[in-house]
Motif scaffolding. Structure first.
Motif, PDB file in Angstrom:
ATOM      1  N   ASN A   1       0.819  -1.213   0.000  1.00 19.19           N
ATOM      2  CA  ASN A   1       0.000   0.000   0.000  1.00 19.19           C
ATOM      3  C   ASN A   1       0.853   1.262   0.000  1.00 19.19           C
ATOM      4  OD1 ASN A   1      -2.035  -1.815   0.134  1.00 19.19           O
ATOM      5  ND2 ASN A   1      -3.152  -0.817   1.785  1.00 19.19           N
ATOM      6  N   LEU A   2       2.019   1.200   0.645  1.00 16.80           N
ATOM      7  CA  LEU A   2       2.901   2.372   0.636  1.00 16.80           C
ATOM      8  C   LEU A   2       3.371   2.654  -0.800  1.00 16.80           C
ATOM      9  CD1 LEU A   2       4.707   4.541   2.034  1.00 16.80           C
ATOM     10  CD2 LEU A   2       6.414   2.755   2.346  1.00 16.80           C
ATOM     11  N   TYR A   3       3.721   1.593  -1.508  1.00 10.46           N
ATOM     12  CA  TYR A   3       4.165   1.746  -2.900  1.00 10.46           C
ATOM     13  C   TYR A   3       3.029   2.341  -3.728  1.00 10.46           C
ATOM     14  CZ  TYR A   3       8.019  -1.447  -1.743  1.00 10.46           C
ATOM     15  OH  TYR A   3       9.123  -2.035  -1.200  1.00 10.46           O
ATOM     16  N   LEU A   4       1.817   1.856  -3.475  1.00  7.19           N
ATOM     17  CA  LEU A   4       0.682   2.340  -4.257  1.00  7.19           C
ATOM     18  C   LEU A   4       0.364   3.795  -3.913  1.00  7.19           C
ATOM     19  CD1 LEU A   4      -1.516  -0.864  -3.964  1.00  7.19           C
ATOM     20  CD2 LEU A   4      -0.368  -0.046  -6.021  1.00  7.19           C
ATOM     21  N   ARG A   5       0.504   4.136  -2.627  1.00  5.49           N
ATOM     22  CA  ARG A   5       0.213   5.519  -2.232  1.00  5.49           C
ATOM     23  C   ARG A   5       1.212   6.470  -2.869  1.00  5.49           C
ATOM     24  NH1 ARG A   5      -0.547   3.440   2.961  1.00  5.49           N
ATOM     25  NH2 ARG A   5       1.414   4.259   3.696  1.00  5.49           N
ATOM     26  N   LEU A   6       2.493   6.062  -2.857  1.00  8.37           N
ATOM     27  CA  LEU A   6       3.524   6.958  -3.408  1.00  8.37           C
ATOM     28  C   LEU A   6       3.573   6.880  -4.926  1.00  8.37           C
ATOM     29  CD1 LEU A   6       6.545   6.239  -1.039  1.00  8.37           C
ATOM     30  CD2 LEU A   6       4.958   8.143  -0.921  1.00  8.37           C
ATOM     31  N   ASP A   7       3.024   5.766  -5.469  1.00 10.95           N
ATOM     32  CA  ASP A   7       3.098   5.513  -6.901  1.00 10.95           C
ATOM     33  C   ASP A   7       4.560   5.497  -7.356  1.00 10.95           C
ATOM     34  OD1 ASP A   7       2.030   4.806  -9.234  1.00 10.95           O
ATOM     35  OD2 ASP A   7       1.415   6.810  -9.874  1.00 10.95           O
ATOM     36  N   ALA A   8       5.411   4.992  -6.500  1.00  8.50           N
ATOM     37  CA  ALA A   8       6.846   4.936  -6.811  1.00  8.50           C
ATOM     38  C   ALA A   8       7.487   3.959  -5.839  1.00  8.50           C
ATOM     39  CB  ALA A   8       7.460   6.316  -6.633  1.00  8.50           C
ATOM     40  N   TRP A   9       8.736   3.580  -6.117  1.00 10.68           N
ATOM     41  CA  TRP A   9       9.431   2.695  -5.191  1.00 10.68           C
ATOM     42  C   TRP A   9       9.913   3.510  -3.995  1.00 10.68           C
ATOM     43  CZ3 TRP A   9       8.470  -2.040  -6.474  1.00 10.68           C
ATOM     44  CH2 TRP A   9       8.326  -2.379  -7.811  1.00 10.68           C
ATOM     45  N   PRO A  10       9.465   3.211  -2.799  1.00 13.74           N
ATOM     46  CA  PRO A  10       9.919   3.992  -1.643  1.00 13.74           C
ATOM     47  C   PRO A  10      11.353   3.610  -1.249  1.00 13.74           C
ATOM     48  CG  PRO A  10       8.315   2.339  -0.967  1.00 13.74           C
ATOM     49  CD  PRO A  10       8.486   2.179  -2.445  1.00 13.74           C
ATOM     50  N   SER A  11      12.051   4.535  -0.670  1.00 11.73           N
ATOM     51  CA  SER A  11      13.424   4.264  -0.232  1.00 11.73           C
ATOM     52  C   SER A  11      13.371   3.434   1.056  1.00 11.73           C
ATOM     53  CB  SER A  11      14.130   5.591   0.056  1.00 11.73           C
ATOM     54  OG  SER A  11      13.468   6.215   1.138  1.00 11.73           O
ATOM     55  N   GLU A  12      14.543   2.938   1.465  1.00 12.10           N
ATOM     56  CA  GLU A  12      14.601   2.192   2.736  1.00 12.10           C
ATOM     57  C   GLU A  12      14.139   3.109   3.882  1.00 12.10           C
ATOM     58  OE1 GLU A  12      18.386   0.294   3.659  1.00 12.10           O
ATOM     59  OE2 GLU A  12      18.002   0.615   5.802  1.00 12.10           O
ATOM     60  N   ALA A  13      14.573   4.362   3.828  1.00 16.91           N
ATOM     61  CA  ALA A  13      14.228   5.295   4.915  1.00 16.91           C
ATOM     62  C   ALA A  13      12.718   5.510   4.982  1.00 16.91           C
ATOM     63  CB  ALA A  13      14.942   6.627   4.693  1.00 16.91           C
ATOM     64  N   GLU A  14      12.086   5.654   3.814  1.00 17.48           N
ATOM     65  CA  GLU A  14      10.630   5.876   3.812  1.00 17.48           C
ATOM     66  C   GLU A  14       9.908   4.652   4.364  1.00 17.48           C
ATOM     67  OE1 GLU A  14       9.669   8.825   0.066  1.00 17.48           O
ATOM     68  OE2 GLU A  14      10.584   6.888  -0.352  1.00 17.48           O
ATOM     69  N   GLN A  15      10.423   3.473   3.974  1.00 19.02           N
ATOM     70  CA  GLN A  15       9.774   2.255   4.463  1.00 19.02           C
ATOM     71  C   GLN A  15       9.997   2.112   5.970  1.00 19.02           C
ATOM     72  OE1 GLN A  15       9.939  -1.264   1.654  1.00 19.02           O
ATOM     73  NE2 GLN A  15      11.542  -0.007   0.791  1.00 19.02           N
TER      74      GLN A  15
ATOM     75  N   ILE B   1      13.528  -5.407   3.392  1.00 24.08           N
ATOM     76  CA  ILE B   1      13.865  -6.266   4.537  1.00 24.08           C
ATOM     77  C   ILE B   1      14.725  -5.512   5.544  1.00 24.08           C
ATOM     78  CG2 ILE B   1      15.044  -8.408   5.181  1.00 24.08           C
ATOM     79  CD1 ILE B   1      13.788  -9.601   2.687  1.00 24.08           C
ATOM     80  N   ARG B   2      15.609  -4.687   5.044  1.00 28.74           N
ATOM     81  CA  ARG B   2      16.405  -3.865   5.983  1.00 28.74           C
ATOM     82  C   ARG B   2      15.464  -2.996   6.829  1.00 28.74           C
ATOM     83  NH1 ARG B   2      21.887  -2.894   5.729  1.00 28.74           N
ATOM     84  NH2 ARG B   2      21.474  -0.802   6.558  1.00 28.74           N
TER      85      ARG B   2
END
Ligand code: PEP
Ligand code: MG
Length: 582
Positions: free
Chosen positions: A307-321, A380-381
């Motif tokens: 859902n985070l990927y879908l909300r951002l419509d982009a690949w989130p960074s490790e920090a965002e995740q 995973i990180r």
């Protein structure tokens, strides 16, 4: 609010997607295609000049947008607008519109829309994925030209949709998520099924919804009066006075039932004879944790990380995740959060990676992650780092074989030890499990259980793949039948393998949150059921008023009967008796 007494009541049957009853005025979400009135015009030359001016203005608008995007992002993002400009320069399309205006003497916006719709339909039927996707470009450009011709602004769900029933062809999960803040009464779509992701989101948002209503867009119009029954899937346009009255009684009954089950919301998860079970929440963002806690979930049984990927419509960074997962773990206040690794694909598309002819059976979920360590590793990180703040478990979606599970585990443990070397230490050991949602995983459940700390059954996909019935296709919705004996046998096999190998089995598909199904799932051997937070009170109520003996008797009758309609009747009668008897 009154329906127009001169208009007949129209009843349409769809698939009940989220419970509750709502009545109100329709807000038609055009999704790129405005609804344009047809009018005769006298001066056809003037009409065509308006068309030319709208095309020029749209070209300017798109070119400016393209330049802006290529400055802010990069050239590849901007190429989409080149495709849109090509649509505007399509001589055949422009000629067709000109001919249509001259032939019919209708206003140009109407003719343009008619022609564009024909083009969209032609492209939508094309075999080639690339060409099929051009339909979306034409829709987008058509919408821009129409806005120029009509002098309107791009449509946004917001103020206008407030306190309305949103009607659309289909809603993407992202659009559905946006409904939450907009005070929407209900939504109804022509496409989609009970387990398509927009329906799942509607349930977690607690708004009534009906999906897969064929013929809806031919009869629903802006501001028509509509009644939506999210319990039976009935949609009534222009309901009569009598219908409205009978529904007022139904709404009252629903409210009474809700009040009653809410009184027991904080009571423990035990059967009437003391046998225990655990109810958890399915969520897709930290903000949903408040609801999960409000309804006393024991933890999170499914965190849909995509859902985070879908909300951002982009690949989130490790920090965002990390930020997102850490917030969820903090808010869970010591309860375990079970994160599911990225499950993109199917109806949850993201960019080119998932653009395939057959996405539900294609390059999705764990398959995508194992082939793209540059995507899997940061996730995973981020998860292991979040585990330093509280207990988490991790499960992998769409596991189809033992080797795949081993690979996923090995990858996870490697990243975990890299982090250990960096002194990042989880607060509790992280258990690793498999989603059981592919028939192959059921067949090898015993071998798979030896590789897993737990199972979580994804019934939404399991039913779809077992019965070869697309979960989002309304034309085959009647065949999407969890009462099919193949589903029951699979559940028995999964829970049996889990018990034999002494690992817990959960269910996190939509059946878990259905008070009609929960008794059977617990009776057959599931321990945890994970569901939309708003489904927790009713499921808890039904189970708390059942004994182990009740559940065993129910299972025995279902298994002995082996017939889908008998199963359905037995399950419904059982749940109704528990909900009515108090
Ligand atoms: C399922 O398939 O049952 C499940 C829980 O996963 P999703 O609905 O996200 O595919
Ligand atoms: Mg699934």
């Amino acid at each position: 609010m009154q329906a127009d007494p001169h208009k007949p009541e129209v009843r349409l049957q769809g698939t009940a997607a989220a419970p509750g009853v709502a009545q109100g005025l329709v807000y038609l979400l055009s999704q790129g295609m405005e609804i344009v009135a047809c009018q005769k015009v006298a001066d056809l030359d003037a009409e065509l000049r308006r068309f030319e001016a709208a095309l020029v203005a749209t070209r300017k608008e798109i070119s400016a947008l393209r330049d802006d995007v290529s400055k802010k992002l990069n050239a590849s993002e901007a190429t989409i607008f080149d495709a849109h400009l090509l649509v505007l320069e399509d001589v055949a399309l422009i000629d067709d519109v000109t001919r249509e205006v001259r032939k019919t003497s209708f206003n140009v916006e109407f003719c343009f829309q008619e022609v564009a719709q024909r083009y969209v339909q032609i492209f939508e039927k094309m075999e080639d994925t690339f060409l099929r996707e051009r339909a979306a470009d034409i829709r987008d450009v058509t919408s821009r030209v129409l806005q120029q011709l009509l002098g309107t602004q791009p449509e946004r769900l917001g103020q206008a949709a407030q306190q309305h029933i949103v009607v659309a062809r289909d809603l993407t999960p992202t659009e559905t998520a946006g409904l939450h803040d907009d005070g929407i009464l209900a939504f109804v779509t022509e496409d989609g099924g009970r387990t398509s992701h927009s329906a799942i989101m509607a349930r977690s948002l607690g708004i009534p919804a009906v999906v897969g209503v064929q013929g809806l867009l031919e009869v629903a119009y802006d501001d028509s009066m509509m009644l939506v029954d999210g319990e039976t899937g009935l949609v009534i346009i222009n309901p009569s006075k009598e219908t409205l009255e009978s529904y007022r009684a139904k709404e009252q009954a629903i409210r009474t039932r809700r009040d009653r089950v809410m009184q027991e919301i904080a009571l423990p998860d035990v059967l009437s004879d003391g046998g225990s079970f655990a109810l958890l929440a399915n969520i897709g963002s930290p903000s949903e944790m408040a609801d999960a806690l409000h309804y006393c979930a024991h933890g999170v049984g499914l965190y849909r990380t995509e859902n985070l990927y879908l909300r951002l419509d982009a690949w989130p960074s490790e920090a965002e995740q990390y930020e997102e997962y850490a917030e969820a773990v903090r808010q869970a206040k010591g309860r375990t959060v079970t994160f599911r690794t990225l499950d993109l694909g199917g109806d949850k598309r993201l960019g080119e990676l998932a653009a395939e002819a057959n996405p539900f059976m294609g390059f999705r979920a764990i398959r995508l992650c194992l082939e793209h360590p540059e995507i899997f590793r940061p996730q995973i990180r981020a998860l292991v780092r979040a585990a330093t703040l509280g207990p988490i478990a991790v499960m992998f979606p769409m596991i189809s074989g033992v080797e795949e599970m081993r690979q996923a585990k090995t990858f996870f443990r490697q990243v975990e030890s890299e982090l250990k070397a960096e002194k990042v230490l989880p607060a509790h050991p992280i258990k690793l499990g498999a989603m059981i949602e592919i028939p192959a995983a059921v067949s090898i459940a015993n071998a798979l259980a030896k590789e897993c700390d737990f199972f979580s059954v994804g019934t939404n996909d399991l039913v779809q793949y077992l019965l070869a019935v697309d979960r989002g296709n309304p034309r085959v919705a009647a065949l999407y039948d969890p009462c099919h004996p193949a589903v029951i046998h699979s559940l028995i096999q999964i829970f049996g393998a889990a018990a034999q190998n002494r690992i817990p089995a959960a269910v996190c598909g939509e059946l878990a949150g259905d008070p009609v199904w929960a008794p059977l799932l617990i009776g057959l051997g599931a321990y945890e059921l994970s569901m939309s937070p708003s489904a927790l009170p009713e499921v808890r109520f039904v189970l708390r008023h059942s004994s182990t003996e009740d559940l065993e008797a129910l299972c025995a009758r279902v298994v002995a009967g082996g017939d889908p309609s008998l199963t359905r009747r037995l399950l419904q009668e059982f749940a109704a008796s528990k909900l009515k008897s108090r």
